[in-house]
Write an enzyme that holds these catalytic residues in place. Sequence first.
Site, mmCIF file in Angstrom:
data_model
loop_
_atom_site.group_PDB
_atom_site.id
_atom_site.type_symbol
_atom_site.label_atom_id
_atom_site.label_comp_id
_atom_site.label_asym_id
_atom_site.label_seq_id
_atom_site.Cartn_x
_atom_site.Cartn_y
_atom_site.Cartn_z
ATOM 1 N N GLY A 185 71.602 4.399 49.856
ATOM 2 C CA GLY A 185 70.469 4.407 48.940
ATOM 3 C C GLY A 185 69.183 4.634 49.705
ATOM 4 O O GLY A 185 69.072 4.249 50.871
ATOM 5 N N GLN A 206 60.279 4.623 51.371
ATOM 6 C CA GLN A 206 60.770 4.585 52.757
ATOM 7 C C GLN A 206 60.448 5.855 53.542
ATOM 8 O O GLN A 206 60.505 5.855 54.762
ATOM 9 C CB GLN A 206 62.282 4.346 52.774
ATOM 10 C CG GLN A 206 62.683 2.969 52.260
ATOM 11 C CD GLN A 206 64.185 2.829 52.194
ATOM 12 O OE1 GLN A 206 64.799 3.159 51.200
ATOM 13 N NE2 GLN A 206 64.789 2.346 53.266
ATOM 14 N N CYS A 215 69.512 -1.984 55.420
ATOM 15 C CA CYS A 215 68.440 -1.132 54.916
ATOM 16 C C CYS A 215 68.109 -0.109 55.984
ATOM 17 O O CYS A 215 67.999 -0.464 57.160
ATOM 18 C CB CYS A 215 67.217 -1.993 54.605
ATOM 19 S SG CYS A 215 65.809 -1.051 53.995
ATOM 20 N N LEU A 216 67.934 1.143 55.586
ATOM 21 C CA LEU A 216 67.619 2.188 56.566
ATOM 22 C C LEU A 216 66.266 1.939 57.244
ATOM 23 O O LEU A 216 66.018 2.455 58.321
ATOM 24 C CB LEU A 216 67.625 3.569 55.903
ATOM 25 C CG LEU A 216 69.005 4.055 55.411
ATOM 26 C CD1 LEU A 216 68.877 5.394 54.707
ATOM 27 C CD2 LEU A 216 69.992 4.140 56.567
ATOM 28 N N HIS A 256 67.842 -3.701 45.198
ATOM 29 C CA HIS A 256 67.283 -3.454 46.538
ATOM 30 C C HIS A 256 66.303 -2.271 46.508
ATOM 31 O O HIS A 256 65.199 -2.364 47.052
ATOM 32 C CB HIS A 256 68.456 -3.189 47.494
ATOM 33 C CG HIS A 256 68.072 -2.855 48.902
ATOM 34 N ND1 HIS A 256 68.470 -3.620 49.978
ATOM 35 C CD2 HIS A 256 67.355 -1.825 49.420
ATOM 36 C CE1 HIS A 256 67.989 -3.075 51.086
ATOM 37 N NE2 HIS A 256 67.319 -1.980 50.782
ATOM 38 N N GLU A 257 66.696 -1.197 45.838
ATOM 39 C CA GLU A 257 65.854 0.014 45.825
ATOM 40 C C GLU A 257 64.642 -0.149 44.912
ATOM 41 O O GLU A 257 63.551 0.328 45.239
ATOM 42 C CB GLU A 257 66.670 1.246 45.415
ATOM 43 C CG GLU A 257 67.865 1.562 46.311
ATOM 44 C CD GLU A 257 67.534 1.723 47.790
ATOM 45 O OE1 GLU A 257 66.376 2.003 48.133
ATOM 46 O OE2 GLU A 257 68.454 1.541 48.615
ATOM 47 N N HIS A 299 62.001 -1.812 46.800
ATOM 48 C CA HIS A 299 61.240 -0.913 47.688
ATOM 49 C C HIS A 299 60.057 -0.288 46.943
ATOM 50 O O HIS A 299 58.959 -0.171 47.493
ATOM 51 C CB HIS A 299 62.129 0.226 48.202
ATOM 52 C CG HIS A 299 62.915 -0.117 49.438
ATOM 53 N ND1 HIS A 299 62.325 -0.546 50.609
ATOM 54 C CD2 HIS A 299 64.249 -0.061 49.693
ATOM 55 C CE1 HIS A 299 63.269 -0.751 51.524
ATOM 56 N NE2 HIS A 299 64.446 -0.464 51.000
HETATM 57 NI NI NI Z 1 66.335 -0.510 51.868
#
Ligand code: NI
Length: 168
Positions: free
Chosen positions: A46, A51, A91-92, A133-134, A137
């Site tokens: 995701g 991000q 998380c990236l 989670h997204e 963000h």
């Molecule tokens: Ni993330």
Amino acid sequence: MALLDILIFPDKRLRTVAAPVEQFDDGLQQLIDDMFETMYDAPGIGLAATQINVHQQVVVMDLSEAKNEPQVFINPKILQEAGEEEMQEGCLSIPTVYETIKRSETVTVEALDRNGKKYRLDADGLLAVCIQHEVDHLLGKMFVDYLSPLKRDRIRKKMTKLIRDQES
Ligand code: NI
């Protein structure tokens, strides 16, 4: 298509609240394609536009093994959530860190697809966790916010060192 740079925690730009998408133009289609390419390359399941330092409400996701089930959430709104579930999250923007986070077990989300068509989705399991989670963000929130200040600080130091090591 192009690979985009992913912001790393504690970069302050990750705290920006994203604005709703209003134009479903070529620029948006390009952004979505680039986000998928960046997410698959990372590799991740995701990615929120926040991000990659684009502060519009765009999320891409693919939870399939074969990486052939792309999902797009534009202007997503969680309409309903219920239950409680704990799952390990990564998380990236926080590479190499995995922590168990408590979230709602099920969510109902309303979003627009890449053509601006509204849809509604009932999700549970990994999909429900990913959506929460997204969406976080897009609100400038990250999973470390659910951890104790001590743990968060430890992760902040680890990421600062990681970025320093990469630059040197
Ligand atoms: Ni993330």
